[in-house]
Design a protein around this motif. Structure first.
Motif, PDB file in Angstrom:
ATOM      1  N   UNK A 167       0.735  -1.318  -0.217  1.00  0.00           N
ATOM      2  CA  UNK A 167       0.015  -0.027  -0.016  1.00  0.00           C
ATOM      3  C   UNK A 167       0.930   1.313  -0.038  1.00  0.00           C
ATOM      4  N   UNK A 168       0.326   2.416  -0.456  1.00  0.00           N
ATOM      5  CA  UNK A 168       1.198   3.620  -0.360  1.00  0.00           C
ATOM      6  C   UNK A 168       0.891   4.226   0.676  1.00  0.00           C
ATOM      7  N   UNK A 210       8.119   1.207  -3.893  1.00  0.00           N
ATOM      8  CA  UNK A 210       6.900   1.630  -3.429  1.00  0.00           C
ATOM      9  C   UNK A 210       7.345   3.013  -2.531  1.00  0.00           C
ATOM     10  N   UNK A 211       6.358   3.317  -1.688  1.00  0.00           N
ATOM     11  CA  UNK A 211       6.744   4.715  -0.934  1.00  0.00           C
ATOM     12  C   UNK A 211       7.923   4.780   0.073  1.00  0.00           C
ATOM     13  N   UNK A 212       8.710   5.602  -0.372  1.00  0.00           N
ATOM     14  CA  UNK A 212      10.023   5.569   0.510  1.00  0.00           C
ATOM     15  C   UNK A 212       9.981   5.570   2.009  1.00  0.00           C
ATOM     16  N   UNK A 213       8.787   5.897   2.400  1.00  0.00           N
ATOM     17  CA  UNK A 213       8.571   6.305   4.119  1.00  0.00           C
ATOM     18  C   UNK A 213       8.774   4.575   4.688  1.00  0.00           C
ATOM     19  N   UNK A 214       8.270   3.679   3.598  1.00  0.00           N
ATOM     20  CA  UNK A 214       8.071   2.328   4.017  1.00  0.00           C
ATOM     21  C   UNK A 214       9.457   1.745   4.306  1.00  0.00           C
ATOM     22  N   UNK A 215      10.577   2.375   3.995  1.00  0.00           N
ATOM     23  CA  UNK A 215      11.918   1.975   4.544  1.00  0.00           C
ATOM     24  C   UNK A 215      12.051   2.099   5.859  1.00  0.00           C
TER      25      UNK A 215
END
Length: 531
Positions: free
Chosen positions: A447-448, A479-484
């Protein structure tokens, strides 16, 4: 027109592409009886943002695009005054309509170097052409929000990032591109929805900055847009107590924000549109139908988006509003209709969807946006991998016959694995991978939005946290870099690349950069707290 008919022009109710004949006829009735100014298209009632907390199933329809075109023709035939057709198409028609071209999210574009801002212009122009092909005149995009809160549940990937100047520059390029295609644009969500952690579809976010802080940060992209005569500005459903004598009044209902700050302080005289009036942060404030619409108009909005009480709202405005204010809002809407070519006798030129141009633009963006976060080895990634003994490729949440792995086939031959969401044989697969010295891992983020760790399963987070300490890992995040930030120890991986999107072109370019030992030009558009 009569005054009442002019007031009807302020109303842009929502319409749904995949709706019942009964609902379609009800919309035609609104058009005929109340002289409404335009419509805002959504995919279906189940997909409306305020239903996110519900369990309504979205029924996909491969014919949505053709249905959209046919509905626009039908609704225009019902109108005495041409309708201004609008839609949210931040990353293209695909945001609302399946089987249509999709372009990169704003956060992906935010990774592109400023020197290559022409790419954002090209995307804005191509999106404009796609909208024109369907009969849409007005794109409720782009965002001018500066995303500084990693837990923002509704902005995040829809923002160009956290750099106020880059956000302003890229938003302007996007707008210029749409203008070149003959499509109206909109900066949103004034005065800035980025530094919030509440979804305004469901509650009221509060922005705690004072005016000086807003002027030096959140408002910078909007000021740039105003200086360049942006077509319209959307007011966000967010409270700014410092501008409302300490009260948590939604900006959409605040004269201090719209008339005081936007009109008087910043000198904006263009079209002001409310955010959707069905959103729960405002929709439940008034029990009497029509009062919300009046309050939104009275606060300074010209267009009432997703107005649910058209007849009642018209009557409330007719009873309460000054004629001079009615005329001012009507003139702004009329000016936009002229600009969109709706009032002239000449036929509006239409185009067809151009999938080839979409692919070319997406590839260019991938080449500029994909970002190298970490690389331990000075050798090429291919040499680094081949030096590490046995190698396996692991695709998490996609089949292993994806474009990324296909692009690596010649340079990194060998075994490959895939892990599905809710994988039944997870332990067995993880054990099978344990015999390899080097793992090329591609994580396709489900998910984004950040809710529930972007829906990355705890077992996968735990496995990744462990395997990067035991193996040589080349890690790609699609995907969304915040997921890192959800992945403890990820910096223990030898190589970390953010590829942002699972679009075919991004997967192909990510593989190409490894195979051809190409450099990485992208930079992270947001600050990540990595461990």
């Amino acid at each position: 027109m009569t005054t009442e008919q002019k007031i009807g022009q302020f109303f842009f109710p929502a319409v749904f592409i995949n709706d019942s004949e009964e609902n379609i006829q009800a919309t035609e009735h609104l058009i005929r009886e109340y002289n409404i100014g335009g419509l805002t298209f959504f995919h279906s009632r189940a997909s409306a943002a305020t239903n996110y907390e519900g369990n309504k199933k979205i029924e996909f329809n491969d014919e949505s695009y053709e249905r959209l075109k046919a509905l626009i023709v039908r609704y225009q035939k019902a109108a005495k005054t041409p309708l201004l057709m609008s839609i949210d198409a931040e990353w293209g028609l695909a945001m609302r309509v399946e089987k249509t071209p999709q372009y990169p999210y704003a956060i992906t574009l935010g990774a592109v170097p400023v020197a290559d801002k022409e790419l954002v212009y090209e995307i804005g122009k191509q999106i404009g052409k796609d909208l024109k092909s369907a009969g849409i005149h007005y794109n409720l995009a782009p965002l001018a929000d500066i995303n500084t809160d990693p837990n923002n549940p509704v902005i995040g990937y829809r923002s160009f990032g956290e750099d106020k100047n880059k956000v302003g520059t890229f938003a302007l390029e996007y707008l210029k591109g749409m203008t070149a295609a003959g499509i109206l644009g909109c900066l949103k969500h004034f005065p800035g929805h980025g530094n919030t952690n509440v979804d305004s579809h469901l509650g009221l976010p509060v922005l705690n900055e004072n005016l000086d802080e807003l002027l030096s940060n959140e408002l910078v992209p909007f000021i740039k847009g105003i200086e360049n005569k942006v077509d319209s500005i959307m007011i966000g459903h967010l409270a700014v107590p410092a501008l409302n004598n300490g009260a948590n009044t939604s900006a959409t209902l605040s004269k201090a924000v719209i008339e005081g700050l936007l009109r008087e302080r910043l000198g904006y005289d263009g079209l002001v549109i409310s955010d959707a009036l069905n959103m729960h942060s405002v929709s439940k404030l008034y029990s009497t139908k029509g009062i919300l619409e009046w309050e939104a108009f009275n606060a300074g909005n010209d267009v009432l988006c997703f107005a649910e009480n058209v007849p009642e709202g018209i009557q409330e405005i007719l009873k309460r509003a000054d004629i001079s204010r009615i005329e001012a809002s009507f003139e702004r809407i009329w000016k936009c209709k002229i600009q969109a070519g709706l009032i002239s006798e000449s036929k509006i030129e239409t185009t067809d969807l151009d999938w080839k141009s979409t692919a070319i633009i997406n590839q260019k963006c991938a080449e500029k946006a994909i970002t190298l976060v970490k690389k331990d080895s000075t050798s090429s990634i291919t040499d680094f991998i081949s030096n590490g003994g046995s190698v396996a490729k692991v695709s998490v949440y996609r089949e292993n016959d994806n474009p990324f792995f296909e692009g690596l086939e010649n340079t990194i031959p060998g075994d490959s694995f895939s892990i599905a969401l809710g994988e039944e044989n997870l332990e067995e697969k993880l054990q099978a991978m344990d015999k390899y010295d080097t793992l090329v891992i591609a994580l396709f983020v489900p998910k984004a939005k950040p809710l529930a760790n972007f829906e990355i399963e705890d077992t996968i987070i735990t496995w990744l946290s462990d395997v990067v300490n035991r193996k040589k890992v080349v890690f790609h995040l699609f995907g969304n870099p915040y997921a890192l930030q959800m992945l403890p120890n990820i910096l223990a991986a030898k190589i970390v690349v953010v590829a942002y999107q699972d679009l075919k072109e991004f997967q192909e370019v990510a593989a190409q950069k490894i195979a051809l030992n190409q450099g990485y030009e992208g930079t992270l558009p947001v600050t990540l707290l990595l461990k």
